[in-house]
Design an enzyme around this catalytic site. Structure first.
Site, PDB file in Angstrom:
ATOM      1  N   TRP A 106      69.067  43.900  -1.221  1.00  0.00           N
ATOM      2  CA  TRP A 106      68.741  44.769  -0.099  1.00  0.00           C
ATOM      3  C   TRP A 106      68.478  46.215  -0.546  1.00  0.00           C
ATOM      4  CZ3 TRP A 106      67.881  42.020   4.245  1.00  0.00           C
ATOM      5  CH2 TRP A 106      68.420  40.718   4.288  1.00  0.00           C
ATOM      6  N   ASP A 359      51.261  28.867  28.573  1.00  0.00           N
ATOM      7  CA  ASP A 359      52.205  29.325  29.592  1.00  0.00           C
ATOM      8  C   ASP A 359      51.719  30.623  30.237  1.00  0.00           C
ATOM      9  OD1 ASP A 359      54.929  29.680  30.879  1.00  0.00           O
ATOM     10  OD2 ASP A 359      54.840  31.463  29.612  1.00  0.00           O
ATOM     11  N   GLU A 414      48.388  26.929  32.660  1.00  0.00           N
ATOM     12  CA  GLU A 414      49.357  27.011  33.753  1.00  0.00           C
ATOM     13  C   GLU A 414      48.944  28.178  34.649  1.00  0.00           C
ATOM     14  OE1 GLU A 414      54.104  27.727  34.628  1.00  0.00           O
ATOM     15  OE2 GLU A 414      52.947  29.036  33.328  1.00  0.00           O
TER      16      GLU A 414
END
Length: 706
Positions: A106, A359, A414
């Protein structure tokens, strides 16, 4: 005509009432099909021109849609053949960037990225001395970005393919470099099935596909659910909640990581095995794709990725969906277009999905997102200032790209608004979807069951709602949506039977009037919707047998319980429970459709809607359908009009013993027509129609042929 549009497999230009030579090349071809659209030709031309402008720009700057939509091959983390790893990330607001993770402890200073003039950071990390990858498989990674203020923020790479969550540490997800050894990578063995003529869709959620109080896995779905779905006669699976979402209870509709398959069900290779196994069974698999909005999570999502609120999304209020508490994409941005189109390509190529159910299309189509807006059906609502033309154009390009590159692809919208030309190709000025969902139908059924006694049902209005769809635009009908199974509402069977589902579904007990009515109407509602409502049919898992309980995902309000976040599919396996009969009927209904193909046949001709007798009779695909909704009256020698003369036999009977009925009909009976015109048909026959029963008749000559 645009070559991409011309070659689209979903075009009506090659089989419509409009000759190819007569189709205007300016996006107004749909007017030939629907003259009522004439006043809106300017809007049709404008959005078509915008789509063509995008295609031209992409051709000139990116080498075409095919290459442009392969962004996943360039962005994100990639292992090269020499063992090195390349990484690219678009973060225009960031000043500096570093790749950090387990591989470099890191350390923000060890692997800095170089920024180009387009706001893209990149680096290539050489292989280790022994030739091994410098970043180990499944190890954690992040990109660290320095903002103009000097602040450093750590983000999950936007194109990451695998993220995991450890709730004992934090609810935030961790990004992982998914790079399994060749021997551990799943290799697809089976080709994609051909696109079915009739779509019989089984909508499923992997996590709730088990009766156990936990999250089910891809492996379990493959083993337990795929054979069940195949046996029930469905040929399409629509998988929900696959794109990674932090909040399980969002049903998958708050996506954090658009390229990551949800790790809560297992690793990516298990999802590949699921799709491949489905293909081996001849099942088409659609992904429920969420490009309508994104999670507002910052730590593990796209929101404020580079420190601004307008990198992937619109700035300010325009970029926020107040009802869904989520972020809204800027579809007019070049890099956002790349990201979303590439996302579709990724799911098609990496996981071999066969298409998508998009969607929230209504939210995408309009700047008001459908919030506080009712659609009267007036055409001005579909082409006015409230339409988000950038989103419309994105969907045009998405559909054209998909249909050009994958001729067998299926796309479903949809949309509750009913926008004209949504399911027509770009060549005609349409948006390009293959199917739209008939969202008014489940709303109608639930409203009827809540507010009206079934003896007072208006059959004319029911039939109107079921057949009220745009000519030439294919529709998928369904009786109940997954939303209606959620806590706070009830499934159809719960509305019909309520508490008696817990006490009176045993075959060892006498059949009560409530269960009798509920089972009879549940079968009739499904068949009427299946046969009259569209060119496709959809069922949410469990509804095929009248699942007795609603859905409620683990959350603080229910003490994080899984009790309602499961599907009791085992109920159909108990020979002492009546759920088996409803399940049997679903199978019979689908198999009969598979034999005769009413879903891909022209819309039904309804010859009778008798409100007094409560009888509906219609023909479709050469079959005669008869429904008697009367709660008490049975009819002997009921005269039914039928166009084609001949001898008919019963091919589907909701009253049979196998379907939990009283077996009042003999399926060996032959019904002869006579040349007496009746209800607008050339011939008629006489049938026995018991109360609360649906019967389907076919010409005797076809029964053995098909």
């Amino acid at each position: 005509m645009d070559p991409i549009a011309d070659n689209s497999s979903n075009t009506l230009a090659h089989g419509s009432h409009v000759a190819n030579d007569d189709i205007p090349t300016d996006g107004t071809g749909v007017v030939k099909l629907d003259p009522w659209l004439s006043p809106f030709q300017d809007a049709l031309k404008r959005r078509y021109a915008k789509a063509q402008e995008w295609i031209k720009t992409i051709d000139e700057t990116e080498g075409g849609l095919d290459k442009f939509s392969k962004g996943e091959e360039i962005y994100g983390l990639h292992m090269k053949s020499d063992g090195s790893i390349a990484y690219r990330e678009w973060a225009p607001n960031a000043v500096q960037a570093s790749l950090i993770g387990d591989f470099n402890s890191w350390n923000r200073d060890s692997h800095k990225l170089k920024k180009n003039q387009f706001g893209v950071f990149e680096t290539t990390i050489p292989p280790k001395a022994d030739g091994q990858a410098p970043i180990p498989h499944n190890s954690k990674v992040k990109v660290s970005l320095q903002l103009p203020s000097g602040e450093w923020v750590d983000r999950i790479p936007a194109w990451i393919k695998y993220v995991t969550q450890d709730l004992s540490v934090s609810p935030a997800y961790d990004a992982r470099f998914w790079n399994p050894a060749p021997k551990d990578k799943y290799v697809f063995k089976h080709p994609r099935p051909k696109k079915p003529e009739s779509l019989r869709v089984y909508e499923a959620h992997v996590g709730i596909s088990s009766p156990e109080l936990r999250v089910a896995t891809y492996k379990e779905f493959t083993k337990n659910m795929l054979p069940r779905i195949k046996s029930l006669g469905y040929n399409v699976i629509q998988l929900m909640a696959v794109m990674e979402h932090a909040y399980y209870a969002s049903f998958g509709y708050q996506v954090n990581n658009f390229f990551a398959a949800s790790s809560r069900y297992g690793p990516p290779e298990d999802l590949k095995e699921l799709v491949d196994t489905a293909h081996s069974l001849g099942l088409v698999v659609l992904l429920d794709v969420v490009h309508s909005h994104a999670s507002k999570n910052v730590l593990d999502g796209l929101n404020q990725f580079d420190g601004t609120d307008h990198q992937y999304f619109h700035e300010g209020a325009k970029g926020k969906h107040e009802l869904w508490d989520s972020r809204l994409f800027n579809y007019g941005h070049h890099e956002v277009m790349r990201f979303l189109l590439s996302n579709l390509r990724f799911w098609m190529d990496e996981y071999q999905f066969d298409g998508f159910r998009f969607d929230g299309v209504t939210s995408m189509l309009y700047l008001h997102h459908g919030i506080g807006t009712g659609f009267s059906g007036g055409y001005h609502e579909y082409f006015g200032a409230s339409v988000d033309e950038e989103a419309v154009v994105y969907m045009m390009l998405a559909n054209e790209m998909l249909h050009e590159l994958y001729p067998e692809v299926i796309t479903v919208a949809e949309d509750v608004s009913g926008m004209p030309a949504l399911c027509l190709p770009l060549a005609l000025g349409g948006v390009g979807f293959d199917y739209r969902l008939a969202m008014a139908i489940p709303d109608m059924w639930i409203k009827l069951l809540k507010e009206t006694k079934d003896e007072d049902w208006d059959l004319g209005n029911i039939c109107f709602t079921l057949t009220n769809r745009r000519h030439g635009e294919k529709t998928i009908a369904y009786c109940e949506s997954h939303d209606q199974a959620l806590v706070g509402d009830k499934s159809l069977m719960m509305h019909l039977c309520d508490a008696e589902l817990y006490t009176n579904m045993s075959t060892l007990m006498p059949l009560t009037p409530v269960i009798d009515r509920g089972m009879a109407l549940h079968k009739m509602i499904r068949l009427l919707t299946h046969s009259l409502g569209g060119e496709g049919y959809l069922n949410f898992e469990g509804n095929e047998f009248g699942h007795p309980e609603w859905l409620d995902f683990p959350r603080e309000g229910n003490q994080n319980s899984f009790w309602y976040a499961r599907r009791q599919l085992n109920l159909t396996d108990d020979p002492l429970l009546r759920y088996q009969f409803l399940n049997n009927f679903d199978r019979s209904m689908n198999l009969t459709e598979g034999k005769y193909g009413w879903l891909h046949s022209p819309q039904a001709y309804i010859s009778l809607k008798n409100e007094t007798d409560m009888v509906v009779i219609f023909e479709r695909a050469g079959l005669l359908f008869a429904f008697n909704f009367h709660p008490t009256k049975s009819y002997t020698e009921y005269r039914a009009g039928v166009d084609v003369a001949g001898t008919y036999r019963i091919v589907l009977d909701s009253d049979s013993k196998e379907h939990g009925g009283f077996s009042r009909l003999d399926d060996s009976t032959r019904f002869f027509t006579e040349a007496l015109p009746w209800n607008g048909r050339k011939n008629c026959t006489h049938i026995y129609l018991p109360s609360r029963t649906a019967v389907v008749f076919a010409l005797e000559s076809t029964i053995s042929q098909k």
